[in-house]
Scaffold this active site. Structure first.
Site, PDB file in Angstrom:
ATOM      1  N   ASP A 171       0.818  -1.210   0.000  1.00 25.93           N
ATOM      2  CA  ASP A 171       0.000   0.000   0.000  1.00 25.93           C
ATOM      3  C   ASP A 171       0.853   1.263   0.000  1.00 25.93           C
ATOM      4  O   ASP A 171       2.084   1.199   0.127  1.00 25.93           O
ATOM      5  CB  ASP A 171      -0.967  -0.020   1.200  1.00 25.93           C
ATOM      6  CG  ASP A 171      -0.302  -0.435   2.509  1.00 25.93           C
ATOM      7  OD1 ASP A 171       0.934  -0.489   2.546  1.00 25.93           O
ATOM      8  OD2 ASP A 171      -1.016  -0.697   3.482  1.00 25.93           O
ATOM      9  N   ASN A 174      -8.391  -1.921  13.759  1.00 30.38           N
ATOM     10  CA  ASN A 174      -9.740  -2.292  13.294  1.00 30.38           C
ATOM     11  C   ASN A 174      -9.735  -3.547  12.426  1.00 30.38           C
ATOM     12  O   ASN A 174     -10.734  -3.867  11.794  1.00 30.38           O
ATOM     13  CB  ASN A 174     -10.367  -1.124  12.517  1.00 30.38           C
ATOM     14  CG  ASN A 174      -9.567  -0.769  11.264  1.00 30.38           C
ATOM     15  OD1 ASN A 174      -8.568  -1.412  10.950  1.00 30.38           O
ATOM     16  ND2 ASN A 174     -10.011   0.252  10.541  1.00 30.38           N
ATOM     17  N   HIS A 219      -7.781  -4.043   9.753  1.00 32.75           N
ATOM     18  CA  HIS A 219      -7.438  -3.855   8.342  1.00 32.75           C
ATOM     19  C   HIS A 219      -6.122  -4.550   8.002  1.00 32.75           C
ATOM     20  O   HIS A 219      -5.255  -4.719   8.860  1.00 32.75           O
ATOM     21  CB  HIS A 219      -7.434  -2.370   7.933  1.00 32.75           C
ATOM     22  CG  HIS A 219      -6.246  -1.572   8.354  1.00 32.75           C
ATOM     23  ND1 HIS A 219      -6.306  -0.203   8.582  1.00 32.75           N
ATOM     24  CD2 HIS A 219      -4.935  -1.892   8.566  1.00 32.75           C
ATOM     25  CE1 HIS A 219      -5.113   0.242   8.910  1.00 32.75           C
ATOM     26  NE2 HIS A 219      -4.261  -0.757   8.911  1.00 32.75           N
ATOM     27  N   GLU A 246      -9.913  -1.571   4.451  1.00 33.63           N
ATOM     28  CA  GLU A 246     -10.611  -1.181   5.680  1.00 33.63           C
ATOM     29  C   GLU A 246     -11.907  -1.984   5.842  1.00 33.63           C
ATOM     30  O   GLU A 246     -12.438  -2.516   4.859  1.00 33.63           O
ATOM     31  CB  GLU A 246     -10.955   0.310   5.617  1.00 33.63           C
ATOM     32  CG  GLU A 246      -9.755   1.244   5.488  1.00 33.63           C
ATOM     33  CD  GLU A 246      -8.980   1.426   6.790  1.00 33.63           C
ATOM     34  OE1 GLU A 246      -9.077   0.576   7.708  1.00 33.63           O
ATOM     35  OE2 GLU A 246      -8.249   2.428   6.883  1.00 33.63           O
TER      36      GLU A 246
HETATM   37  C1  F6R Z   1       1.238  -0.725   6.095  1.00 32.46           C
HETATM   38  C2  F6R Z   1       0.069  -1.611   6.202  1.00 32.46           C
HETATM   39  C3  F6R Z   1      -0.841  -1.486   7.362  1.00 32.46           C
HETATM   40  C4  F6R Z   1      -0.105  -1.725   8.697  1.00 32.46           C
HETATM   41  C5  F6R Z   1      -1.058  -1.625   9.863  1.00 32.46           C
HETATM   42  C6  F6R Z   1      -0.328  -1.766  11.181  1.00 32.46           C
HETATM   43  O1  F6R Z   1       1.992  -1.016   4.951  1.00 32.46           O
HETATM   44  O2  F6R Z   1      -0.159  -2.405   5.329  1.00 32.46           O
HETATM   45  O3  F6R Z   1      -1.899  -2.400   7.239  1.00 32.46           O
HETATM   46  O4  F6R Z   1       0.474  -3.002   8.663  1.00 32.46           O
HETATM   47  O5  F6R Z   1      -1.726  -0.394   9.831  1.00 32.46           O
HETATM   48  O6  F6R Z   1       0.554  -0.705  11.343  1.00 32.46           O
HETATM   49  P1  F6R Z   1       1.591  -0.694  12.557  1.00 32.46           P
HETATM   50  O7  F6R Z   1       2.510  -1.825  12.356  1.00 32.46           O
HETATM   51  O8  F6R Z   1       2.300   0.630  12.435  1.00 32.46           O
HETATM   52  O9  F6R Z   1       0.784  -0.824  13.797  1.00 32.46           O
END
Ligand code: F6R
Length: 244
Positions: free
Chosen positions: A67, A134, A136, A141
């Site tokens: 992403d 959440n 995701h 999402e």
């Molecule tokens: C980022 C991604 C997101 C993160 C998720 C957790 O490339 O794909 O899904 O893995 O938001 O983020 P952290 O590890 O910062 O808690």
């Protein structure tokens, strides 16, 4: 879907590093699916250390990132492209020509169409996922439906709030992102989701709480993947009432 409980965050990262390095040893040209964020910084440090010590050779791998924020160019310090550069690409021998990223400053429709074309032709050998509070994965999402292919998304309020910690006070946090879709997750030959910290316990508890695949809990698509492993630390496992 298999649960692995490791002692702490460092042990989780070691588990994931070993899994990736095994895949690269078996298939030096492997396509690695990569995430960014707090959950993976330790893992990338391990990759850098293992590379410096000659324990892993990235010279033939290809990478694809899950992403990116819409609107942030690759030289913006909060872009995922910059994160990858800082934590991994500039410090290992991953060939630049084999790196596949979205251009956050590009047109989101065009960027996601390019990513779709790439993933139509190439299957991820091992996919790294973090998880949002959440549930995701990537920037998929909670929603009424899943989207299969790479696409642009409006980020959930709680994702924007969680990501604000990486931005300077007063700096605007992007509201839109681009992400791979659920087909790309399910098609990956191996998927490893890593989670630590109490904030993720509810999503992980829900993931293991039933046998349903629910678009309101995006990580539940892992139940459809051929080989999915969820790696958590003991503290999270305890808060989520999970045993090994
Ligand atoms: C980022 C991604 C997101 C993160 C998720 C957790 O490339 O794909 O899904 O893995 O938001 O983020 P952290 O590890 O910062 O808690």
């Amino acid at each position: 879907m298999r649960l692995v409980v490791e002692k702490d965050a460092a042990a989780c990262s070691r588990f994931v590093a070993d899994a990736f390095e095994r895949v690269i040893k078996e298939k030096p040209t492997a396509l690695l699916g990569l995430a960014t964020g707090g959950s993976v910084t330790d893992l990338y440090r391990m990759f850098r250390e293992d590379y410096s010590a000659g324990r892993v050779d990235f010279s033939e791998v290809s990478t694809v990132n899950l992403d990116e924020y819409v609107g942030l160019p690759g030289d913006h310090k909060q872009s995922f492209a910059w994160f990858m550069e800082e934590h991994l690409f500039s410090k290992t021998n991953i060939p630049r020509k084999n790196v596949h990223l979205y251009d956050g400053s590009g047109d989101a429709e065009l960027e996601t169409a390019k990513m779709k074309a790439f993933l139509d032709e190439n299957v991820i050998d091992i996919l790294l996922l973090g998880i949002g509070n959440n549930g995701h994965i990537g920037f998929n999402e909670p929603d009424a439906v899943f989207t299969c292919a790479p696409h642009a998304v409006e980020l959930a309020e709680e994702t924007i709030a969680a990501n604000a910690r990486f931005f300077s006070p007063g700096e605007e946090v992007p509201k839109y992102g681009m992400t791979i879709g659920m087909r790309d997750v399910v098609r990956a030959k191996k998927v490893i989701l890593v989670a630590f910290g109490a904030a993720k316990a509810a999503a992980i508890a829900a993931l293991f709480g039933d046998d349903l695949v629910d678009p309101q809990l995006p990580c539940s698509t892992l139940k459809l993947a051929a080989d999915a492993v969820v790696v958590v630390d003991e503290a999270l496992a305890a808060s989520a009432n999970l045993s090994r």
